[in-house]
Design a protein around this motif. Sequence first.
Motif, PDB file in Angstrom:
ATOM      1  N   LEU A 120      -1.593   0.851 -10.489  1.00  0.00           N
ATOM      2  CA  LEU A 120      -1.319   0.702  -9.062  1.00  0.00           C
ATOM      3  C   LEU A 120      -2.540   0.215  -8.289  1.00  0.00           C
ATOM      4  O   LEU A 120      -2.445  -0.090  -7.101  1.00  0.00           O
ATOM      5  CB  LEU A 120      -0.833   2.031  -8.486  1.00  0.00           C
ATOM      6  N   ALA A 121      -3.695   0.147  -8.955  1.00  0.00           N
ATOM      7  CA  ALA A 121      -4.865  -0.454  -8.314  1.00  0.00           C
ATOM      8  C   ALA A 121      -4.629  -1.933  -8.014  1.00  0.00           C
ATOM      9  O   ALA A 121      -5.244  -2.489  -7.095  1.00  0.00           O
ATOM     10  CB  ALA A 121      -6.096  -0.287  -9.203  1.00  0.00           C
TER      11      ALA A 121
ATOM     12  N   VAL B 215      -6.684   3.933   0.310  1.00  0.00           N
ATOM     13  CA  VAL B 215      -5.658   3.980  -0.735  1.00  0.00           C
ATOM     14  C   VAL B 215      -6.221   3.523  -2.074  1.00  0.00           C
ATOM     15  O   VAL B 215      -6.006   4.162  -3.115  1.00  0.00           O
ATOM     16  CB  VAL B 215      -4.437   3.121  -0.332  1.00  0.00           C
ATOM     17  N   LEU B 216      -6.966   2.416  -2.050  1.00  0.00           N
ATOM     18  CA  LEU B 216      -7.555   1.914  -3.291  1.00  0.00           C
ATOM     19  C   LEU B 216      -8.534   2.936  -3.862  1.00  0.00           C
ATOM     20  O   LEU B 216      -8.574   3.169  -5.076  1.00  0.00           O
ATOM     21  CB  LEU B 216      -8.255   0.584  -3.037  1.00  0.00           C
TER      22      LEU B 216
ATOM     23  N   GLY C  69      -5.199  -3.232  -4.392  1.00  0.00           N
ATOM     24  CA  GLY C  69      -6.232  -4.240  -4.163  1.00  0.00           C
ATOM     25  C   GLY C  69      -5.692  -5.457  -3.439  1.00  0.00           C
ATOM     26  O   GLY C  69      -6.347  -5.998  -2.533  1.00  0.00           O
ATOM     27  N   LEU C  70      -4.478  -5.889  -3.810  1.00  0.00           N
ATOM     28  CA  LEU C  70      -3.870  -7.029  -3.123  1.00  0.00           C
ATOM     29  C   LEU C  70      -3.566  -6.674  -1.677  1.00  0.00           C
ATOM     30  O   LEU C  70      -3.719  -7.497  -0.766  1.00  0.00           O
ATOM     31  CB  LEU C  70      -2.597  -7.446  -3.857  1.00  0.00           C
ATOM     32  N   GLY C  71      -3.159  -5.406  -1.454  1.00  0.00           N
ATOM     33  CA  GLY C  71      -2.922  -4.962  -0.085  1.00  0.00           C
ATOM     34  C   GLY C  71      -4.181  -5.011   0.753  1.00  0.00           C
ATOM     35  O   GLY C  71      -4.152  -5.367   1.940  1.00  0.00           O
ATOM     36  N   LEU C  72      -5.317  -4.671   0.157  1.00  0.00           N
ATOM     37  CA  LEU C  72      -6.596  -4.748   0.868  1.00  0.00           C
ATOM     38  C   LEU C  72      -6.924  -6.192   1.245  1.00  0.00           C
ATOM     39  O   LEU C  72      -7.381  -6.470   2.364  1.00  0.00           O
ATOM     40  CB  LEU C  72      -7.704  -4.160   0.000  1.00  0.00           C
TER      41      LEU C  72
ATOM     42  N   LEU D 174       0.809  -1.218   0.000  1.00  0.00           N
ATOM     43  CA  LEU D 174       0.000   0.000   0.000  1.00  0.00           C
ATOM     44  C   LEU D 174       0.840   1.264   0.000  1.00  0.00           C
ATOM     45  O   LEU D 174       0.355   2.332  -0.404  1.00  0.00           O
ATOM     46  CB  LEU D 174      -0.920   0.000   1.227  1.00  0.00           C
ATOM     47  N   ALA D 175       2.089   1.192   0.430  1.00  0.00           N
ATOM     48  CA  ALA D 175       2.905   2.393   0.579  1.00  0.00           C
ATOM     49  C   ALA D 175       3.096   3.124  -0.747  1.00  0.00           C
ATOM     50  O   ALA D 175       2.869   4.336  -0.847  1.00  0.00           O
ATOM     51  CB  ALA D 175       4.265   2.026   1.191  1.00  0.00           C
TER      52      ALA D 175
END
Length: 354
Positions: free
Chosen positions: A83-84, A109-110, A88-91, A53-54
């Motif tokens: 970067l979505a 962030v998303l 998205g993977l970070g979510l 997410l950073a």
Amino acid sequence: MDRVLAAVPAPEPAPEPGAVRPHGPLTSTPPASGPPPLRPRHRFAAWAAGLLLAGPAVVAGSRLLDTDATTPVTQFLSLLPWLAVPAGLGLVLAAAARRRALSLAAVVVLGAVAWSSLPSTPRAVVPHGPPLARVRVIASNVEFGQGTEALAGLVRRERPQLVFVSECDRACQNTLTTAFADELPHYAAVEADGSVGSVVLSSFPLRDWREIPATMGMPGATADIAGVPVDLQLAHPMPPIPGQVPLWKRELGRVADVAARRTGPALVAGDFNASQDHAAFREVLTAGHLSDAARSTGASRTPTWPAEGPLPPFVQIDHVLVSDDFGVRDVRFLDVAGSDHRAVLADLDLRGER
């Protein structure tokens, strides 16, 4: 025997029915409030989510704050819509880590990445006045002249009235001006080798040749189209590679200055080395009251670079910008063999006053 018995403490009396025994110092305390400790796999998921997410957070924040920042943010702005994927993977990982605060941050962030990508929608421009002339424009970077023959084939097939060619060296200019001496007899050029050479070919008479001071050639001129003077400008600033971001900003700023000084219809086309997500590119649009022809047709996310190599094209850095004197009929993107850029072809209508 009496001494031994004296050393043994007397047993406590049994509590009366209903009485509560007081807790002694060894009684366990209730668990502390707060999130439970992370298991190893949850801890790993939380760290991975934070790392994923950073980057999207910083890049989307820069886009929303209307700044290109500096390396590496400037370069990653070209990847903004993509970067979505890490966001998205970070979510997903934040949810797997069972951390509500981290999951909420991931949603923010998303959402920021999605919101900052919204300018890809078409800008509503209603052309005014009667049509005076139909103009077909091609903008192409031929990569040190290597795509010259392929571009010549496109010109023969598509028959444009204006061709903006970046990285057109002396041999490239000689080939094009000779091959199209009848169809495109007028031209403004920066005659040089390698990436410095550039040329604007025109079927319309040209006057007032000019050049924007820059590392690579950026010629311009005024074309007489249906009796209307139209400012033409080729754009080709240095790319924003690490160590050259300030130079890239300065050269795009000079393009914006020229666009701001226009007094009539204008066409600015070429390899801008910038996407719509770069503030320096949007300043060109704002300063000159210009619109991106591709965006007007809903194709502003169609990638043009890199068109050769192991990666597929992922960003649009080649553009045809027009003033509101032009109506945009269609925009297409054409492969140019030998070049790492796709060409942009725009069909336009020059319109007169109401």
